[in-house]
Design an enzyme around this catalytic site. Structure first.
Site, PDB file in Angstrom:
ATOM      1  CD  GLU A 154      -2.055  -3.893  10.990  1.00 40.48           C
ATOM      2  OE1 GLU A 154      -2.348  -4.272  10.314  1.00 40.48           O
ATOM      3  OE2 GLU A 154      -0.630  -4.692  11.414  1.00 40.48           O
ATOM      4  CE  LYS A 184       6.138  -1.039  10.193  1.00 40.11           C
ATOM      5  NZ  LYS A 184       4.800  -0.231   9.708  1.00 40.11           N
ATOM      6  CD  GLU A 207       9.024  -6.552   7.446  1.00 39.47           C
ATOM      7  OE1 GLU A 207       8.735  -4.637   6.477  1.00 39.47           O
ATOM      8  OE2 GLU A 207       8.809  -6.065   8.349  1.00 39.47           O
ATOM      9  CG  HIS A 251      -4.830 -36.032  16.439  1.00 37.74           C
ATOM     10  ND1 HIS A 251      -5.037 -36.667  17.042  1.00 37.74           N
ATOM     11  CD2 HIS A 251      -5.955 -35.412  15.356  1.00 37.74           C
ATOM     12  CE1 HIS A 251      -5.874 -37.354  15.673  1.00 37.74           C
ATOM     13  NE2 HIS A 251      -6.357 -37.115  14.789  1.00 37.74           N
ATOM     14  N   GLY A 277      -4.850  -1.860   4.788  1.00 34.56           N
ATOM     15  CA  GLY A 277      -4.184  -3.435   4.344  1.00 34.56           C
ATOM     16  C   GLY A 277      -4.807  -4.152   4.492  1.00 34.56           C
ATOM     17  NE  ARG A 278      -6.357  -3.994  10.883  1.00 30.91           N
ATOM     18  CZ  ARG A 278      -5.915  -2.915  10.930  1.00 30.91           C
ATOM     19  NH1 ARG A 278      -4.632  -2.404  10.408  1.00 30.91           N
ATOM     20  NH2 ARG A 278      -6.214  -1.631  11.879  1.00 30.91           N
ATOM     21  CE  LYS A 287      -3.420   2.273   2.627  1.00 26.68           C
ATOM     22  NZ  LYS A 287      -4.749   2.194   4.355  1.00 26.68           N
TER      23      LYS A 287
HETATM   24  O1  F6P Z   1       3.229  -2.918   9.423  1.00 22.35           O
HETATM   25  C1  F6P Z   1       1.888  -3.547   9.360  1.00 22.35           C
HETATM   26  C2  F6P Z   1       1.379  -2.953   8.356  1.00 22.35           C
HETATM   27  O2  F6P Z   1       1.160  -1.368   7.887  1.00 22.35           O
HETATM   28  C3  F6P Z   1       0.370  -3.373   7.529  1.00 22.35           C
HETATM   29  O3  F6P Z   1      -1.040  -2.657   8.058  1.00 22.35           O
HETATM   30  C4  F6P Z   1       0.062  -3.186   6.108  1.00 22.35           C
HETATM   31  O4  F6P Z   1      -0.985  -4.844   5.900  1.00 22.35           O
HETATM   32  C5  F6P Z   1       1.568  -4.070   6.343  1.00 22.35           C
HETATM   33  O5  F6P Z   1       2.207  -3.802   7.472  1.00 22.35           O
HETATM   34  C6  F6P Z   1       1.706  -3.643   4.829  1.00 22.35           C
HETATM   35  O6  F6P Z   1       2.182  -2.347   4.448  1.00 22.35           O
HETATM   36  P1  F6P Z   1       2.426  -1.963   3.178  1.00 22.35           P
HETATM   37  O7  F6P Z   1       1.694  -2.904   2.291  1.00 22.35           O
HETATM   38  O8  F6P Z   1       2.158  -0.926   3.482  1.00 22.35           O
HETATM   39  O9  F6P Z   1       3.213  -2.532   2.753  1.00 22.35           O
END
Ligand code: F6P
Length: 550
Positions: free
Chosen positions: A361, A512, A220, A392, A275-276, A214
């Protein structure tokens, strides 16, 4: 548009329904489900609800009609109706970020109108969906080719959180509808192992990366995307290859272009999509590549059916409202700390992980909309695994442990892989678990079976462990859309009553920021001065001493 701050006249815990629920809880907390079922032989039929193809049995919960009545009263006293309307109208209910919350617009049918800041967003949504469909058709037909002219055979989604969990969960869920000639991988972790293992058997000439973020600033995702670009260019040798092997999904066109992805290969979405909540947006690009545009649209139709049900159905027959209220009953009155989601469907193996982000979240908040600390518990810990595997592993604790773990069981009447006798066995186990959890097994029953006295306490099941059971006909794209929207709106209902903002996530920021400070300390050639606490300083020093190459 000014945010419509719900300003309840009295705090949640002082509302008439809340105090009535506290008194009611004192009466009901030791009543056993055995008694409730004995008193009402039709309980299993009465406390069930069928809507838009989903059947919810909530009879095996520790509640009565009076409980439901009070919970519905609490929803009314909390202004839930106004909150729902505010979301659907596009008001900026995400107060701390000053944004509308309009994932429902992502699945609005063509022709419907939802206006944000003076602009009807539904045509924008469909324009992006049409572009996604066109791209999908070109990749799947072989019209879109890699740099060397070879067909795309592999799709790797790079993203994390909502930009990974949604497509990854839905790809697994709808694998039965996917193009089996394409291989799909999902890379999320900054641990290089994730990328290395996901790509070790892939040919770069046949691989398409969908970089999903987003913000397009997530450490990452950008790290994995750079590694992917290097991996691709090492094999293909030509910068031009990026245009054939990378597409992006983002709200941040400038950073996508800076990364080197042609804006023509970017599928946008908007800041009013959390995002979620982004699976039905362009974040579903890799899913659409897997299942095709028609199935993707069927999924959106399922989401929309649940949106319409949520918006228009009276609360007493409203699936997300009932699920939300029942969950709140256990969280706030029984003190349950967790909720287990137990899909009896291998395809839904990633659903608990997806719901963890959606719920935790969203509702893992400790202050209300006014910024004041709440005096009650908010979002529960969500966890689970598909049945029967979980039986199990951890069901022992749910049956005989000291904690109350409300469970949602999810099953389908028909299997997509009808290998007799598997499906009957699977469903028999689902029904058996809810029966055992509710009714248990008494000492008298064990004695009558000849179990010796010393063993009886070990083998007795108290029962009275609450469950919801959700049944649908079969796993389809439409059903998946309904299920996901059901849980989205359940989370919304609870947030509305708790008076918290379900749409921000400030709690992820501190870690972060600290990681950004620590990274150069790990990479410095000479031992850097460290100003953390003694534990963190020590961990950094130890890592520097022992890491490879030092
Ligand atoms: O760190 C949490 C977050 O902001 C989530 O809310 C989001 O889904 C995820 O990181 C990834 O964010 P982006 O889509 O901006 O890379």
């Amino acid at each position: 548009m000014a945010a419509q701050m719900p300003n309840p006249p009295i705090p949640l815990t002082e509302r008439p329904a809340w105090t009535a629920l506290q008194a009611h809880h004192r009466e009901i907390r030791s009543v056993h489900l055995r008694t409730l079922f004995a008193q009402d032989p039709e309980r299993g039929e009465r406390l069930a609800l069928e809507a838009i193809g989903l059947y919810l049995d909530y009879s095996k919960n520790r509640l009565t009609d009076a409980t439901i009545g009070l919970l519905l009263q609490l929803a009314e006293e909390s202004g839930l109706r106004a909150r729902v309307d505010a979301m659907f109208r596009g008001e900026p209910i995400n107060l701390t970020e000053g944004r509308a919350v309009l994932h429902v617009a992502l699945r609005a049918p063509r022709g419907q109108s939802i206006v944000v800041d003076g602009q009807d967003v539904v045509p924008l949504v469909h324009a992006v969906l049409d572009r996604m469909a066109d791209f999908t058709n070109r990749v799947r037909s072989g019209a879109w080719r890699g740099q060397t002219g070879r067909r795309i055979r592999n799709v790797v989604n790079i993203g994390i959180g909502g930009s990974d969990l949604g497509p990854a969960m839905a790809y697994e869920a709808l694998r039965g509808y996917s193009d089996r000639d394409l291989t799909f991988r999902f890379v999320s972790n900054v641990d290089g192992t994730d990328f290395a293992e996901a790509t070790r058997d892939l040919d770069p000439a046949e691989t398409l990366f969908v970089v999903s973020s987003k913000t397009f600033t997530t450490l990452e995702t950008l790290t994995n995307a750079r590694t992917a670009r290097d991996w691709c260019l090492r094999a293909l040798g030509d910068e031009q290859a990026v245009a054939r092997h990378f597409v992006a999904v983002s709200t941040n066109a400038a950073d996508v272009a800076r990364f080197g992805i042609d804006p023509a290969n970017m599928f946008p979405f908007w800041d009013w999509v959390g995002g979620r909540y982004s699976l039905p947006s362009a974040i579903g690009m890799s899913l659409m590549l897997a299942i095709g545009p028609d199935h993707f649209r069927q999924m959106l139709a399922g989401f929309h059916a649940m949106d319409a049900h949520f918006r228009t159905t009276p609360f007493a027959r409203n699936l997300p409202v009932l699920l939300g209220l029942i969950g709140l009953w256990y969280t706030n009155f029984f003190g349950a700390e967790t909720v287990a989601v137990l899909p009896y469907d291998q395809y839904l193996g990633r659903l608990p992980a997806y719901l963890q982000q959606l719920d935790m979240e969203s509702n893992g908040k400790h202050v209300n909309l006014q910024g004041r600390a709440v005096s009650y518990d908010t979002g529960p810990i969500v966890w689970g695994q598909p049945g029967t595997n979980g039986q199990h592993a951890f069901y022992q604790l749910i049956h005989q442990g000291t904690r109350l773990v409300p469970c949602d069981f999810i099953g389908f009447c028909q299997s997509l892989n009808p290998l007799a006798p598997h499906h009957d066995l699977l469903m028999a186990n689902l029904f058996a678990q809810t029966e055992a959890l509710a009714f248990g097994k008494t000492a008298q029953e064990l004695a009558a079976e000849g179990v010796s006295d010393p063993l009886i306490p070990h083998r007795a099941f108290d029962g009275n462990r609450p469950t919801n059971t959700l049944l649908a006909e079969r796993m389809t794209p439409e059903t998946l859309g309904k299920l996901v929207a059901l849980y989205e709106h359940k989370v919304f209902v609870q947030a509305a009553i708790w008076q918290i903002n379900a749409f921000d996530q400030w709690g992820v920021e501190l870690g972060k920021a600290l990681a950004l400070e620590i990274t150069p300390e790990l990479q410095a050639a000479a031992d850097p001065p460290l100003a953390h606490d003694s534990s963190t300083n020590m961990l950094i020093r130890r890592y520097r001493q022992h890491r490879a190459g030092s």
